[in-house]
Design an enzyme around this catalytic site. Sequence first.
Site, PDB file in Angstrom:
ATOM      1  N   ASP A  55       8.516  68.050-136.521  1.00  0.00           N
ATOM      2  CA  ASP A  55       8.725  67.075-137.240  1.00  0.00           C
ATOM      3  C   ASP A  55       7.841  66.805-138.117  1.00  0.00           C
ATOM      4  O   ASP A  55       8.374  65.889-139.449  1.00  0.00           O
ATOM      5  CB  ASP A  55       9.224  65.780-136.545  1.00  0.00           C
ATOM      6  CG  ASP A  55      10.443  65.841-135.803  1.00  0.00           C
ATOM      7  OD1 ASP A  55      11.674  66.301-136.604  1.00  0.00           O
ATOM      8  OD2 ASP A  55      10.701  65.345-134.879  1.00  0.00           O
TER       9      ASP A  55
HETATM   10  C1  BGC Z   1       5.743  61.936-134.338  1.00  0.00           C
HETATM   11  C2  BGC Z   1       6.623  63.158-133.890  1.00  0.00           C
HETATM   12  C3  BGC Z   1       7.977  62.486-134.128  1.00  0.00           C
HETATM   13  C4  BGC Z   1       8.363  62.377-135.543  1.00  0.00           C
HETATM   14  C5  BGC Z   1       9.731  61.928-135.992  1.00  0.00           C
HETATM   15  C6  BGC Z   1       6.210  61.526-135.857  1.00  0.00           C
HETATM   16  O1  BGC Z   1       5.481  60.348-136.293  1.00  0.00           O
HETATM   17  O2  BGC Z   1       4.603  62.422-134.428  1.00  0.00           O
HETATM   18  O3  BGC Z   1       6.418  63.178-132.710  1.00  0.00           O
HETATM   19  O4  BGC Z   1       8.756  63.778-133.820  1.00  0.00           O
HETATM   20  O5  BGC Z   1       7.684  60.904-136.019  1.00  0.00           O
HETATM   21  O6  BGC Z   1      10.197  60.784-135.242  1.00  0.00           O
HETATM   22  C1  NOJ Z   2       8.838  64.519-130.896  1.00  0.00           C
HETATM   23  C2  NOJ Z   2      10.107  64.974-131.179  1.00  0.00           C
HETATM   24  O1  NOJ Z   2      11.120  63.887-130.326  1.00  0.00           O
HETATM   25  C3  NOJ Z   2      10.596  66.443-131.320  1.00  0.00           C
HETATM   26  O2  NOJ Z   2      11.919  66.344-131.750  1.00  0.00           O
HETATM   27  C4  NOJ Z   2       9.456  67.052-132.159  1.00  0.00           C
HETATM   28  O3  NOJ Z   2      10.129  68.427-131.851  1.00  0.00           O
HETATM   29  C5  NOJ Z   2       8.235  66.830-131.658  1.00  0.00           C
HETATM   30  N1  NOJ Z   2       8.050  65.725-131.720  1.00  0.00           N
HETATM   31  C6  NOJ Z   2       7.255  67.738-132.576  1.00  0.00           C
HETATM   32  O4  NOJ Z   2       7.162  67.203-133.833  1.00  0.00           O
END
Ligand code: BGC
Ligand code: NOJ
Length: 811
Positions: A483
């Site tokens: 993400d």
């Molecule tokens: C986090 C991720 C998450 C993304 C979307 C980021 O700040 O590190 O783990 O998937 O936000 O919510």
């Molecule tokens: C947490 C999110 O919930 C997941 O969808 C994502 O793949 C990982 N972070 C990596 O960014």
Amino acid sequence: MKFGHFDDSRREYVIETPKTPFPWINYLGSEDFFGLISNTAGGYNFYKDARMRRITRFRYNNIPVDDGGRYYYIKDGETVWNPGYKPVKTDLDSYECRHGMGYTTFTSSKNGLTAQLLAFVPLGYKGEINRLTLENNSTEEKTVSVFSLREWCLWDASDDMLNFQRNFSTGQVEVENGVVYHKTEYRERRNHYAFYSVNRPVDGFDTQLEDFLGMYNGFDRPDVVFTGESKNTIADGWQPCASHKNVITLKPGEKQSLIYILGYCELPEAEKWEALHVINKKPAKAMIEQFATCEQVDAAMDALRKNWDRLLSLYNVEIKDEKTARMVNIWNPYQCMVTFNMSRSASYFESGVGRGLGFRDSSQDLLGFVHQIPERAKERILDIAATQFRDGGCYHQYQPLTKKGNNDIGGGFNDDPLWLIAGTAAYIKETGDFSILDEATPYDCNPNDTGSLLEHLSASFNHVVDNKGPHGLPLIGRADWNDCMNLNCHSTTPGESFQTFGTADGRVAESVLIAGMFVAIGPELVELYTRKGMNDKAAAAQKEIDAMRETILTHGYDGEWFLRAYDAFGAKIGSKECDEGKIFIESQGYCVMAGIGVEDGRALKALNSVRDILECEHGIVLQQPAYQTYHSNLGECTSYPPGYKENAGIFCHNNPWIMIAETVIGRGGRAFDLYKKIAPAYREEISDLHRNEPYVYSQMIAGKDASRMGEAKNSWLTGTAAWNFVAISQAILGMKPGYDGLTVDPCIPASWDEYTVTRMFRGAKYVIHITNPKGVEKGIASITVDGTAISGNVIPVYPEGTTHAVEVVMG
Ligand code: BGC
Ligand code: NOJ
């Protein structure tokens, strides 16, 4: 250093001190009504949706940490204490907290009085039961006052935190026979209220928090408790709460129990009221009657235990390594259930207001969970699919209460569609239920615009086919699994959301991870087409997959490992040409899981590079070298300090991709070594460093660039749970559900000589005994089923209710 121990026979983690390095929590409830409970009885409750139907209040990220919960104050003479230690924090003579499967108990004592608090949500019940049992272990008669306390949240947790100019004027309660009814907003548009009861007449009550505490006091110094007198307040606006006072006299050796219920009721419009301003309390009274006695509570606890006996008997391993057994048989499936229920919404790291259910997350959660509750998996698949658009794209998240996509985050995460295929295939393999493919399923939640689920899966597949970039690799859109790799965002202004700023439709930035997923997951759709007799579609899809495989080998391999992506300017990411971020874990995992480069040694090289560059004693970091500065062309991942989260943290979610990839090339010893590095039971001894719960996975462990290397963050709600269950149960121990049977294909450390897996599959029981006389890591010499040799390694589907003994000799 440890702060407790596992009690495997009771399936509990026993916490021996309230002063754990971080609150260690558990989840109560398995269907609609949920509670989070910490080892000091902190936490909160909600119905279905942690944001839109919050029942009790919690102030996240608070000082002191974890304030607010189900609090019972015991006033014994001048001493006030709590069975969970907080909030008064009086030193206890003894303390123990046991987190079990859907329940938590505290057993504590002070000055000759023992208190046991049991907290759970009975199956099928919209409420949390708290049973407080007091036992007088002294030689004198004791009279103590017990004050309960819950604080109401005004339903919408986000509004509750932000909109107090309004909320301070809306709070409303009723009190009848000592039961506190919370009815804020019930007089207008809500048809639900909550209540908090105790099963004996009260000696006082309070419903106005400020009066209960006294202005400027915290939960640790409530006026009412320290003076010993309830004020019998009726909340009108401000901050409503619920507190009961009960005076209890106990003879030496005597035990008495109080049963408290926090319940939730919904009523049809026409039946909402008994009289003007008087709510209809019938449903609450019926719920209260259900748990008036200890026998009723015991029976419900028994039913809960039996349910977990059943759920955990579906996959069971007998193996010499007790830590593996404890993870596989108890805690990993338990965490899978919790992640399935919560997705990424409510934990001690997720506020419950920010994210509903993730399309990608929930689809992956199914992979580790589907054998436990296939009917609910089916419902979830159809709910997720209903948030998909006709072009195969989809909302990134949706709210469980409304089941509607979240407009705030929108769509454009181009890996999302493929996960639906993966989740559906896992469901069909587990159940054999192909009929799910024919279910009419809405697009964009519009019941008037539907397609079969199979059509949705085709749309998912075609979304990749229709959205390729300059190298023929899939366009990444807003992001893929990572993400925080936001290649089309390019934000330079603080506060802009990396996930929604910039375009979702960049036509240059490409993802090798999505390409690997396409080659790994695409064949599932080919298989489904074939089984449906749609041979042309199957052949066309296969052609696309083959072409993508070639494209990856041509444009997605960097000599020693797979590339990660191309950015919006066409530059390589995850290449030896880069100064930082030369190699990433994700594409190594998925491309090898897809079998790419296995024949010509490129897969082996890639996994050796992972071992040599990314692995450390606590697991595999996400990439190396970590980014030292912010790169707007790469996005949020470079915003984290080196070693944390997506900037080279050990992101536990995709460590199992490498474990599985290692089994694809036959290295069982490597796979299991990697398993042990992040599995919580193996980290229990270093709890002071790890800090989070030693019974569940955390999303992240700080990586080798971090000053706090080895410290975990974000426990509980992570795809790590499902993927590790897949890695250990399917790839390592080797039981792979398939369309036509259970494939047995272990890939284990050479030192393992035997183990037994008992697995329920389509209603039959398979007792599979594996021996490894030659000390190999992979490969099968012979299999017999009920004494008869079979050829190949697929154990057929048997009639429900039958039991089959399978002898597998490796070699
Ligand atoms: C986090 C991720 C998450 C993304 C979307 C980021 O700040 O590190 O783990 O998937 O936000 O919510
Ligand atoms: C947490 C999110 O919930 C997941 O969808 C994502 O793949 C990982 N972070 C990596 O960014």
